[in-house]
Design a protein around this motif. Structure first.
Motif, PDB file in Angstrom:
ATOM      1  N   GLY A   1       4.151   9.545  -5.517  1.00 62.34           N
ATOM      2  CA  GLY A   1       3.437   8.303  -5.243  1.00 62.34           C
ATOM      3  C   GLY A   1       3.788   7.202  -6.223  1.00 62.34           C
ATOM      4  O   GLY A   1       3.936   6.039  -5.840  1.00 62.34           O
ATOM      5  N   MET A   2       3.930   7.553  -7.486  1.00 61.65           N
ATOM      6  CA  MET A   2       4.319   6.557  -8.487  1.00 61.65           C
ATOM      7  C   MET A   2       5.733   6.043  -8.246  1.00 61.65           C
ATOM      8  O   MET A   2       6.002   4.855  -8.402  1.00 61.65           O
ATOM      9  CB  MET A   2       4.200   7.143  -9.898  1.00 61.65           C
ATOM     10  CG  MET A   2       2.782   7.419 -10.328  1.00 61.65           C
ATOM     11  SD  MET A   2       1.752   5.938 -10.384  1.00 61.65           S
ATOM     12  CE  MET A   2       2.455   5.117 -11.779  1.00 61.65           C
ATOM     13  N   ARG A   3       6.622   6.948  -7.859  1.00 65.55           N
ATOM     14  CA  ARG A   3       8.004   6.529  -7.582  1.00 65.55           C
ATOM     15  C   ARG A   3       8.078   5.574  -6.391  1.00 65.55           C
ATOM     16  O   ARG A   3       8.825   4.614  -6.413  1.00 65.55           O
ATOM     17  CB  ARG A   3       8.893   7.762  -7.307  1.00 65.55           C
ATOM     18  CG  ARG A   3       9.038   8.699  -8.465  1.00 65.55           C
ATOM     19  CD  ARG A   3      10.134   8.345  -9.346  1.00 65.55           C
ATOM     20  NE  ARG A   3      11.367   8.314  -8.568  1.00 65.55           N
ATOM     21  CZ  ARG A   3      12.516   7.951  -9.045  1.00 65.55           C
ATOM     22  NH1 ARG A   3      12.621   7.634 -10.303  1.00 65.55           N
ATOM     23  NH2 ARG A   3      13.586   7.937  -8.287  1.00 65.55           N
ATOM     24  N   SER A   4       7.275   5.854  -5.358  1.00 69.04           N
ATOM     25  CA  SER A   4       7.316   4.974  -4.190  1.00 69.04           C
ATOM     26  C   SER A   4       6.656   3.635  -4.478  1.00 69.04           C
ATOM     27  O   SER A   4       6.988   2.630  -3.868  1.00 69.04           O
ATOM     28  CB  SER A   4       6.659   5.655  -2.988  1.00 69.04           C
ATOM     29  OG  SER A   4       5.296   5.815  -3.192  1.00 69.04           O
ATOM     30  N   ARG A   5       5.715   3.593  -5.410  1.00 75.63           N
ATOM     31  CA  ARG A   5       5.038   2.338  -5.765  1.00 75.63           C
ATOM     32  C   ARG A   5       5.921   1.457  -6.633  1.00 75.63           C
ATOM     33  O   ARG A   5       5.700   0.267  -6.717  1.00 75.63           O
ATOM     34  CB  ARG A   5       3.734   2.603  -6.494  1.00 75.63           C
ATOM     35  CG  ARG A   5       2.750   3.351  -5.667  1.00 75.63           C
ATOM     36  CD  ARG A   5       1.454   2.707  -5.352  1.00 75.63           C
ATOM     37  NE  ARG A   5       1.020   1.628  -6.185  1.00 75.63           N
ATOM     38  CZ  ARG A   5       0.761   0.419  -5.700  1.00 75.63           C
ATOM     39  NH1 ARG A   5       0.923   0.175  -4.439  1.00 75.63           N
ATOM     40  NH2 ARG A   5       0.316  -0.529  -6.488  1.00 75.63           N
ATOM     41  N   GLN A   6       6.920   2.011  -7.281  1.00 79.70           N
ATOM     42  CA  GLN A   6       7.781   1.211  -8.142  1.00 79.70           C
ATOM     43  C   GLN A   6       8.627   0.222  -7.345  1.00 79.70           C
ATOM     44  O   GLN A   6       9.077  -0.770  -7.860  1.00 79.70           O
ATOM     45  CB  GLN A   6       8.707   2.114  -8.977  1.00 79.70           C
ATOM     46  CG  GLN A   6       7.981   2.806 -10.089  1.00 79.70           C
ATOM     47  CD  GLN A   6       8.891   3.733 -10.879  1.00 79.70           C
ATOM     48  OE1 GLN A   6      10.034   3.961 -10.499  1.00 79.70           O
ATOM     49  NE2 GLN A   6       8.361   4.276 -11.958  1.00 79.70           N
TER      50      GLN A   6
ATOM     51  N   MET B   1       0.823  -1.190   0.000  1.00 78.21           N
ATOM     52  CA  MET B   1       0.000   0.000   0.000  1.00 78.21           C
ATOM     53  C   MET B   1       0.869   1.256   0.000  1.00 78.21           C
ATOM     54  O   MET B   1       0.385   2.326   0.272  1.00 78.21           O
ATOM     55  CB  MET B   1      -0.922   0.016   1.208  1.00 78.21           C
ATOM     56  CG  MET B   1      -1.913  -1.091   1.237  1.00 78.21           C
ATOM     57  SD  MET B   1      -3.642  -0.636   1.155  1.00 78.21           S
ATOM     58  CE  MET B   1      -3.824   0.761   2.173  1.00 78.21           C
ATOM     59  N   LYS B   2       2.111   1.093  -0.307  1.00 78.11           N
ATOM     60  CA  LYS B   2       3.026   2.217  -0.319  1.00 78.11           C
ATOM     61  C   LYS B   2       2.676   3.192  -1.437  1.00 78.11           C
ATOM     62  O   LYS B   2       2.498   2.807  -2.576  1.00 78.11           O
ATOM     63  CB  LYS B   2       4.437   1.675  -0.534  1.00 78.11           C
ATOM     64  CG  LYS B   2       5.495   2.429   0.189  1.00 78.11           C
ATOM     65  CD  LYS B   2       6.764   1.640   0.285  1.00 78.11           C
ATOM     66  CE  LYS B   2       7.518   1.692  -1.016  1.00 78.11           C
ATOM     67  NZ  LYS B   2       8.845   1.183  -0.961  1.00 78.11           N
ATOM     68  N   GLY B   3       2.561   4.455  -1.108  1.00 77.38           N
ATOM     69  CA  GLY B   3       2.328   5.470  -2.115  1.00 77.38           C
ATOM     70  C   GLY B   3       0.877   5.791  -2.412  1.00 77.38           C
ATOM     71  O   GLY B   3       0.598   6.730  -3.141  1.00 77.38           O
ATOM     72  N   TRP B   4      -0.048   5.029  -1.864  1.00 80.46           N
ATOM     73  CA  TRP B   4      -1.467   5.254  -2.172  1.00 80.46           C
ATOM     74  C   TRP B   4      -1.956   6.592  -1.657  1.00 80.46           C
ATOM     75  O   TRP B   4      -2.770   7.250  -2.301  1.00 80.46           O
ATOM     76  CB  TRP B   4      -2.339   4.132  -1.616  1.00 80.46           C
ATOM     77  CG  TRP B   4      -2.292   2.912  -2.467  1.00 80.46           C
ATOM     78  CD1 TRP B   4      -1.679   1.736  -2.161  1.00 80.46           C
ATOM     79  CD2 TRP B   4      -2.840   2.745  -3.771  1.00 80.46           C
ATOM     80  NE1 TRP B   4      -1.816   0.852  -3.198  1.00 80.46           N
ATOM     81  CE2 TRP B   4      -2.541   1.447  -4.206  1.00 80.46           C
ATOM     82  CE3 TRP B   4      -3.553   3.572  -4.613  1.00 80.46           C
ATOM     83  CZ2 TRP B   4      -2.930   0.960  -5.439  1.00 80.46           C
ATOM     84  CZ3 TRP B   4      -3.950   3.087  -5.849  1.00 80.46           C
ATOM     85  CH2 TRP B   4      -3.633   1.805  -6.240  1.00 80.46           C
TER      86      TRP B   4
ATOM     87  N   LEU C   1      -0.720   9.292  -3.986  1.00 84.15           N
ATOM     88  CA  LEU C   1      -1.451   9.204  -5.246  1.00 84.15           C
ATOM     89  C   LEU C   1      -2.866   9.762  -5.112  1.00 84.15           C
ATOM     90  O   LEU C   1      -3.326  10.533  -5.964  1.00 84.15           O
ATOM     91  CB  LEU C   1      -1.509   7.756  -5.734  1.00 84.15           C
ATOM     92  CG  LEU C   1      -0.229   7.193  -6.328  1.00 84.15           C
ATOM     93  CD1 LEU C   1      -0.367   5.687  -6.537  1.00 84.15           C
ATOM     94  CD2 LEU C   1       0.092   7.878  -7.627  1.00 84.15           C
TER      95      LEU C   1
ATOM     96  N   ASP D   1       7.466  -1.662  -5.015  1.00 84.47           N
ATOM     97  CA  ASP D   1       6.638  -2.826  -4.619  1.00 84.47           C
ATOM     98  C   ASP D   1       6.885  -4.024  -5.495  1.00 84.47           C
ATOM     99  O   ASP D   1       7.142  -4.002  -6.623  1.00 84.47           O
ATOM    100  CB  ASP D   1       5.148  -2.476  -4.677  1.00 84.47           C
ATOM    101  CG  ASP D   1       4.736  -1.573  -3.517  1.00 84.47           C
ATOM    102  OD1 ASP D   1       5.544  -1.416  -2.590  1.00 84.47           O
ATOM    103  OD2 ASP D   1       3.624  -1.040  -3.564  1.00 84.47           O
TER     104      ASP D   1
END
Length: 64
Positions: A57-62, A1-4, A7, A64
């Motif tokens: 948010g997109m950078r932190s989701r990468q 759920m990182k970055g949600w 985002l 996962d």
């Protein structure tokens, strides 16, 4: 759920900034903000902050 959170907040800021911009430019009628130049300035600034949050948010989701 990182970055949600980033985002979601970024998307909300982009949409709100876009609405404020078109209201400030006078394209939306029946609003107290219609035609007020300040909203045509604040809107794009808020949208830019939202884009930054979306990018973050997109950078932190990468990861996962």
């Amino acid at each position: 759920m990182k970055g949600w959170f980033a985002l979601s907040l970024g998307l909300l800021a982009v949409v709100t900034g876009a609405v404020w911009t078109v209201q400030g430019l006078g394209y939306v009628s029946d609003s107290i903000m219609t035609g007020q130049r300040i909203w045509a300035v604040i809107g794009p600034a808020l949208a830019a902050v939202g884009l930054g949050l979306l990018w973050r948010g997109m950078r932190s989701r990468q990861g996962d």
